[in-house]
Design a protein around this motif. Structure first.
Motif, PDB file in Angstrom:
ATOM      1  N   ALA A 314      -5.826 -11.535   9.147  1.00  0.00           N
ATOM      2  CA  ALA A 314      -4.780 -10.799   8.426  1.00  0.00           C
ATOM      3  C   ALA A 314      -5.455 -10.025   7.307  1.00  0.00           C
ATOM      4  O   ALA A 314      -6.315 -10.561   6.611  1.00  0.00           O
ATOM      5  CB  ALA A 314      -3.772 -11.773   7.846  1.00  0.00           C
ATOM      6  N   ARG A 315      -5.081  -8.778   7.160  1.00  0.00           N
ATOM      7  CA  ARG A 315      -5.605  -8.018   6.018  1.00  0.00           C
ATOM      8  C   ARG A 315      -4.442  -7.258   5.387  1.00  0.00           C
ATOM      9  O   ARG A 315      -3.655  -6.619   6.081  1.00  0.00           O
ATOM     10  CB  ARG A 315      -6.689  -7.046   6.495  1.00  0.00           C
ATOM     11  N   GLU A 316      -4.383  -7.364   4.079  1.00  0.00           N
ATOM     12  CA  GLU A 316      -3.329  -6.645   3.368  1.00  0.00           C
ATOM     13  C   GLU A 316      -3.953  -5.786   2.282  1.00  0.00           C
ATOM     14  O   GLU A 316      -4.988  -6.122   1.739  1.00  0.00           O
ATOM     15  CB  GLU A 316      -2.324  -7.598   2.705  1.00  0.00           C
ATOM     16  N   GLU A 317      -3.310  -4.669   2.038  1.00  0.00           N
ATOM     17  CA  GLU A 317      -3.698  -3.786   0.951  1.00  0.00           C
ATOM     18  C   GLU A 317      -2.656  -4.025  -0.144  1.00  0.00           C
ATOM     19  O   GLU A 317      -1.542  -3.518  -0.057  1.00  0.00           O
ATOM     20  CB  GLU A 317      -3.621  -2.347   1.450  1.00  0.00           C
ATOM     21  N   VAL A 318      -3.008  -4.857  -1.113  1.00  0.00           N
ATOM     22  CA  VAL A 318      -2.039  -5.237  -2.135  1.00  0.00           C
ATOM     23  C   VAL A 318      -2.154  -4.286  -3.323  1.00  0.00           C
ATOM     24  O   VAL A 318      -3.223  -4.138  -3.913  1.00  0.00           O
ATOM     25  CB  VAL A 318      -2.266  -6.692  -2.584  1.00  0.00           C
ATOM     26  N   VAL A 319      -1.040  -3.624  -3.632  1.00  0.00           N
ATOM     27  CA  VAL A 319      -1.001  -2.723  -4.776  1.00  0.00           C
ATOM     28  C   VAL A 319      -0.263  -3.466  -5.895  1.00  0.00           C
ATOM     29  O   VAL A 319       0.911  -3.800  -5.744  1.00  0.00           O
ATOM     30  CB  VAL A 319      -0.232  -1.424  -4.429  1.00  0.00           C
ATOM     31  N   ASP A 320      -0.952  -3.769  -6.984  1.00  0.00           N
ATOM     32  CA  ASP A 320      -0.292  -4.443  -8.099  1.00  0.00           C
ATOM     33  C   ASP A 320       0.436  -3.421  -8.951  1.00  0.00           C
ATOM     34  O   ASP A 320      -0.141  -2.380  -9.288  1.00  0.00           O
ATOM     35  CB  ASP A 320      -1.323  -5.195  -8.943  1.00  0.00           C
ATOM     36  N   GLY A 321       1.676  -3.701  -9.284  1.00  0.00           N
ATOM     37  CA  GLY A 321       2.409  -2.734 -10.103  1.00  0.00           C
ATOM     38  C   GLY A 321       3.835  -3.182 -10.332  1.00  0.00           C
ATOM     39  O   GLY A 321       4.166  -4.361 -10.230  1.00  0.00           O
ATOM     40  N   THR A 322       4.670  -2.189 -10.639  1.00  0.00           N
ATOM     41  CA  THR A 322       6.090  -2.447 -10.859  1.00  0.00           C
ATOM     42  C   THR A 322       6.859  -1.599  -9.839  1.00  0.00           C
ATOM     43  O   THR A 322       6.240  -0.817  -9.093  1.00  0.00           O
ATOM     44  CB  THR A 322       6.522  -2.014 -12.278  1.00  0.00           C
ATOM     45  N   ILE A 323       8.181  -1.693  -9.863  1.00  0.00           N
ATOM     46  CA  ILE A 323       8.925  -0.887  -8.883  1.00  0.00           C
ATOM     47  C   ILE A 323       8.728   0.611  -9.130  1.00  0.00           C
ATOM     48  O   ILE A 323       8.932   1.410  -8.235  1.00  0.00           O
ATOM     49  CB  ILE A 323      10.426  -1.270  -8.821  1.00  0.00           C
ATOM     50  N   GLU A 324       8.283   0.973 -10.326  1.00  0.00           N
ATOM     51  CA  GLU A 324       7.974   2.388 -10.599  1.00  0.00           C
ATOM     52  C   GLU A 324       6.821   2.890  -9.740  1.00  0.00           C
ATOM     53  O   GLU A 324       6.644   4.095  -9.549  1.00  0.00           O
ATOM     54  CB  GLU A 324       7.554   2.568 -12.065  1.00  0.00           C
ATOM     55  N   ASP A 325       6.006   1.965  -9.258  1.00  0.00           N
ATOM     56  CA  ASP A 325       4.854   2.355  -8.442  1.00  0.00           C
ATOM     57  C   ASP A 325       5.202   2.494  -6.965  1.00  0.00           C
ATOM     58  O   ASP A 325       4.347   2.844  -6.154  1.00  0.00           O
ATOM     59  CB  ASP A 325       3.719   1.329  -8.620  1.00  0.00           C
ATOM     60  N   PHE A 326       6.448   2.203  -6.633  1.00  0.00           N
ATOM     61  CA  PHE A 326       6.838   2.298  -5.220  1.00  0.00           C
ATOM     62  C   PHE A 326       6.579   3.693  -4.625  1.00  0.00           C
ATOM     63  O   PHE A 326       5.960   3.803  -3.561  1.00  0.00           O
ATOM     64  CB  PHE A 326       8.315   1.892  -5.032  1.00  0.00           C
ATOM     65  N   PRO A 327       7.033   4.791  -5.282  1.00  0.00           N
ATOM     66  CA  PRO A 327       6.873   6.102  -4.631  1.00  0.00           C
ATOM     67  C   PRO A 327       5.419   6.417  -4.283  1.00  0.00           C
ATOM     68  O   PRO A 327       5.128   6.921  -3.188  1.00  0.00           O
ATOM     69  CB  PRO A 327       7.423   7.084  -5.676  1.00  0.00           C
ATOM     70  N   GLY A 328       4.509   6.109  -5.195  1.00  0.00           N
ATOM     71  CA  GLY A 328       3.093   6.404  -4.943  1.00  0.00           C
ATOM     72  C   GLY A 328       2.530   5.493  -3.857  1.00  0.00           C
ATOM     73  O   GLY A 328       1.802   5.950  -2.964  1.00  0.00           O
ATOM     74  N   ALA A 329       2.880   4.213  -3.911  1.00  0.00           N
ATOM     75  CA  ALA A 329       2.348   3.265  -2.924  1.00  0.00           C
ATOM     76  C   ALA A 329       2.854   3.612  -1.523  1.00  0.00           C
ATOM     77  O   ALA A 329       2.118   3.501  -0.531  1.00  0.00           O
ATOM     78  CB  ALA A 329       2.758   1.848  -3.305  1.00  0.00           C
ATOM     79  N   PHE A 330       4.102   4.071  -1.450  1.00  0.00           N
ATOM     80  CA  PHE A 330       4.701   4.408  -0.151  1.00  0.00           C
ATOM     81  C   PHE A 330       3.905   5.523   0.536  1.00  0.00           C
ATOM     82  O   PHE A 330       3.691   5.505   1.748  1.00  0.00           O
ATOM     83  CB  PHE A 330       6.151   4.841  -0.399  1.00  0.00           C
ATOM     84  N   LEU A 331       3.409   6.482  -0.259  1.00  0.00           N
ATOM     85  CA  LEU A 331       2.695   7.621   0.315  1.00  0.00           C
ATOM     86  C   LEU A 331       1.375   7.228   0.961  1.00  0.00           C
ATOM     87  O   LEU A 331       0.843   7.952   1.797  1.00  0.00           O
ATOM     88  CB  LEU A 331       2.442   8.686  -0.763  1.00  0.00           C
ATOM     89  N   ARG A 332       0.834   6.081   0.562  1.00  0.00           N
ATOM     90  CA  ARG A 332      -0.442   5.641   1.148  1.00  0.00           C
ATOM     91  C   ARG A 332      -0.350   5.586   2.665  1.00  0.00           C
ATOM     92  O   ARG A 332      -1.313   5.885   3.368  1.00  0.00           O
ATOM     93  CB  ARG A 332      -0.828   4.250   0.625  1.00  0.00           C
ATOM     94  N   LEU A 333       0.834   5.194   3.161  1.00  0.00           N
ATOM     95  CA  LEU A 333       1.008   5.063   4.611  1.00  0.00           C
ATOM     96  C   LEU A 333       0.844   6.408   5.312  1.00  0.00           C
ATOM     97  O   LEU A 333       0.316   6.486   6.415  1.00  0.00           O
ATOM     98  CB  LEU A 333       2.405   4.515   4.920  1.00  0.00           C
ATOM     99  N   PHE A 334       1.321   7.464   4.679  1.00  0.00           N
ATOM    100  CA  PHE A 334       1.333   8.775   5.326  1.00  0.00           C
ATOM    101  C   PHE A 334       0.023   9.529   5.094  1.00  0.00           C
ATOM    102  O   PHE A 334      -0.322  10.436   5.845  1.00  0.00           O
ATOM    103  CB  PHE A 334       2.551   9.581   4.853  1.00  0.00           C
TER     104      PHE A 334
END
Ligand code: NDP
Length: 348
Positions: A314-334
């Motif tokens: 199992a490998r995860e890319e864990v982004v530490d942050g707050t819900i404010e970081d959601f928009p930026g973290a979401f873009l990683r997928l694309f």
């Protein structure tokens, strides 16, 4: 006799304070790639649980390409997230107050909590997780929807058989990396398609795939020389078209996702080479992981067994942050920044 007006299970309100909690709302429907102004933060009052409910402090938010589809205003397998509503998201968290007989304060659970710091939900909608078996991020990844998607896509739709040649796209991603590993466990030859040398090296050197094609620097239709018995398609578009040219007789094309099209502002690119299905007496079938909900316990037990035996990684890319970081973290997928499952961790 029970007083109908009193909850059967009294909430343990000790940790639910009347102070506000934050949520992330969909402010605008994105055109193309979502931007920061498509979202808005809001502070709302906390909601104590009623009978049968639990309040969960959300510790992890799962980032899934499907979320892009959920914010489009078009019919789909779930209703679109309404403008102004809290963004829908799967996640993990800790029960901080319970009015459900089977869930206690301190239990770790997964559920569809949304992009928010705290959620009060029906206790029947959450699943308790065992942190001794794996951390919460793995319960959202290999032991969660991701692993289950790979499992059912291969076995139920792909009709996987030992000796098959299996081609997997987005091979270093959350679903693809598990699909390829499961196929290897079943004596298949596995060829991954991924963006970039690092991802290709990862799936071959660390996950044991037999080969990998870097679609960013190679022409997939030329580089793929084997015939696929199973094509596990996570991306659609040009890569799907290229693999259709390399199907074995009786091949199964598993339509798992089409991430290359999710941000398209025009009509989605369909497979020009679909005629190959006829020539090869092949089939192409879509599925949703929810279709197999009755079989989740058995599948999860098998995945957990393989994980414990060291047969799956199992490998995860864990982004530490707050819900404010959601928009930026979401873009990683694309942008394809991730290897493995992307999870936004709000609390350790
Ligand atoms: P991933 O971890 O695979 O992340 C997405 C990856 O897609 C990126 O890392 C990137 O990898 C690749 N990608 C992004 N844009 C493009 C593009 N334009 N062309 C080709 N590849 C691209 O995500 P998941 O594992 O969570 O999801 C994989 C797929 O599975 C998605 O399509 C998703 O919607 C689908 N899915 C379907 C489910 C179902 O029930 N049917 C359930 C869960 C997921 P790279 O750098 O290699 O391009």
């Amino acid at each position: 006799m029970r007083d109908e007006h009193r909850p059967a299970h009294r909430p343990t309100l000790g940790t639910v304070m009347p102070s506000p909690t934050r949520v992330l709302r969909l402010a605008r429907r994105p055109r193309g790639l979502p931007t920061a102004s498509d979202w808005s933060l809001d502070a709302i009052d906390r909601v104590p649980p009623q009978d049968g409910q639990v309040t969960v402090e959300v510790t992890h938010v799962s980032l899934d390409p499907a979320m892009r589809g959920w914010i489009e205003d078009r019919p789909s397998y779930l209703p679109p997230v309404k403008l102004g509503a809290v963004m829908r998201a799967n996640g993990a968290g800790r029960v901080v107050a319970s009015c459900h007989p089977d869930l206690a304060e301190g239990d770790l659970v997964t559920g569809r909590f949304g992009v928010r710091e705290e959620a009060t939900v029906d206790g029947r909608s959450v699943q308790r997780i065992d942190p001794d078996l794996a951390p919460p991020e793995t319960w959202l990844g290999l032991l969660g929807g991701t692993g289950l998607t790979a499992y059912f896509g291969l076995f139920e739709v792909g009709d996987l058989r030992a000796g098959d040649t299996v081609v997997v796209s987005a091979a270093a991603g959350a679903v693809g990396s598990v699909a390829g590993q499961i196929a290897k466990l079943h004596d298949c030859e596995v060829i991954g398609i991924a963006g970039g040398q690092e991802k290709c090296a990862y799936v071959v050197d660390e996950l044991g795939f037999d080969a990998a094609i870097d679609y960013r620097s190679e022409d997939v239709a030329t580089a793929l020389t084997d015939e696929a018995n199973v094509y596990f398609d996570n991306v659609g578009g040009e890569i799907l078209d290229a693999v259709l040219l390399h199907l074995a007789y009786g091949a199964r094309v598993v339509l798992c996702g089409a991430i290359s099209q999710y941000n398209s502002e025009s009509a989605w690119a369909g497979p020009a080479n679909y005629w190959q299905l006829l020539l090869k007496r092949a089939r192409m079938q879509g599925f949703l992981v929810f279709d197999y909900v009755d079989q989740y316990p058995e599948a999860r037990a098998r995945l957990a067994g393989w994980l414990a035996e060291g047969k799956l990684r199992a490998r995860e890319e864990v982004v530490d942050g707050t819900i404010e970081d959601f928009p930026g973290a979401f873009l990683r997928l694309f942008r394809g920044d991730n290897i493995g499952k992307v999870v936004l961790r709000l609390k350790p």
